[in-house]
Design a protein around this motif. Structure first.
Motif, PDB file in Angstrom:
ATOM      1  N   GLY A   2      -4.267  26.508  13.992  1.00 28.68           N
ATOM      2  CA  GLY A   2      -5.075  25.369  14.391  1.00 28.68           C
ATOM      3  C   GLY A   2      -4.368  24.483  15.381  1.00 28.68           C
ATOM      4  O   GLY A   2      -3.362  24.849  15.994  1.00 28.68           O
ATOM      5  N   ILE A   3      -4.913  23.319  15.515  1.00 28.66           N
ATOM      6  CA  ILE A   3      -4.370  22.368  16.472  1.00 28.66           C
ATOM      7  C   ILE A   3      -2.985  21.887  16.058  1.00 28.66           C
ATOM      8  O   ILE A   3      -2.135  21.623  16.906  1.00 28.66           O
ATOM      9  CB  ILE A   3      -5.344  21.190  16.682  1.00 28.66           C
ATOM     10  N   ILE A   4      -2.747  21.811  14.749  1.00 33.27           N
ATOM     11  CA  ILE A   4      -1.436  21.351  14.273  1.00 33.27           C
ATOM     12  C   ILE A   4      -0.370  22.391  14.610  1.00 33.27           C
ATOM     13  O   ILE A   4       0.713  22.054  15.109  1.00 33.27           O
ATOM     14  CB  ILE A   4      -1.476  21.055  12.757  1.00 33.27           C
ATOM     15  N   SER A   6      -0.430  24.620  17.008  1.00 27.10           N
ATOM     16  CA  SER A   6      -0.249  24.645  18.456  1.00 27.10           C
ATOM     17  C   SER A   6       0.581  23.459  18.921  1.00 27.10           C
ATOM     18  O   SER A   6       1.442  23.592  19.805  1.00 27.10           O
ATOM     19  CB  SER A   6      -1.599  24.625  19.162  1.00 27.10           C
ATOM     20  N   THR A   7       0.334  22.304  18.321  1.00 22.40           N
ATOM     21  CA  THR A   7       1.076  21.095  18.686  1.00 22.40           C
ATOM     22  C   THR A   7       2.548  21.234  18.304  1.00 22.40           C
ATOM     23  O   THR A   7       3.438  20.873  19.081  1.00 22.40           O
ATOM     24  CB  THR A   7       0.466  19.857  18.009  1.00 22.40           C
ATOM     25  N   THR A   9       4.247  24.010  17.972  1.00 19.82           N
ATOM     26  CA  THR A   9       4.836  25.001  18.877  1.00 19.82           C
ATOM     27  C   THR A   9       5.138  24.386  20.235  1.00 19.82           C
ATOM     28  O   THR A   9       6.215  24.605  20.809  1.00 19.82           O
ATOM     29  CB  THR A   9       3.893  26.201  19.043  1.00 19.82           C
TER      30      THR A   9
END
Length: 72
Positions: A2-4, A6-7, A9
């Motif tokens: 999810g967005i978490i 990706s953030t 990383t």
């Protein structure tokens, strides 16, 4: 991921990049660009076709006849 994920990383990659730039001699984009341009000019000058229409023929060496192979 999810967005978490990706953030996290992205932040880890950014932190690693900052660490590398501060502690090692990492070339800038302009240095890489100038090196690439110089290499391209060198290759062009070295391997470009000549502008003349002359054909260069390399001389063929004459064969060497050894003593035991002499023609009779």
């Amino acid at each position: 991921m999810g967005i978490i994920g990706s953030t996290v990383t992205f932040m880890a990659g950014s932190a690693f990049g900052v660490y590398l730039c501060q502690n090692y001699n990492v070339p800038t984009f302009n240095q890489l660009k100038e090196a690439a341009i110089l290499k391209a000019k060198y290759l062009e000058d070295t391997y470009a076709k000549s502008k003349s229409n002359k054909v260069v023929v390399a001389a063929q060496p004459e064969p060497v006849i050894l003593d035991d192979q002499k023609q009779q």
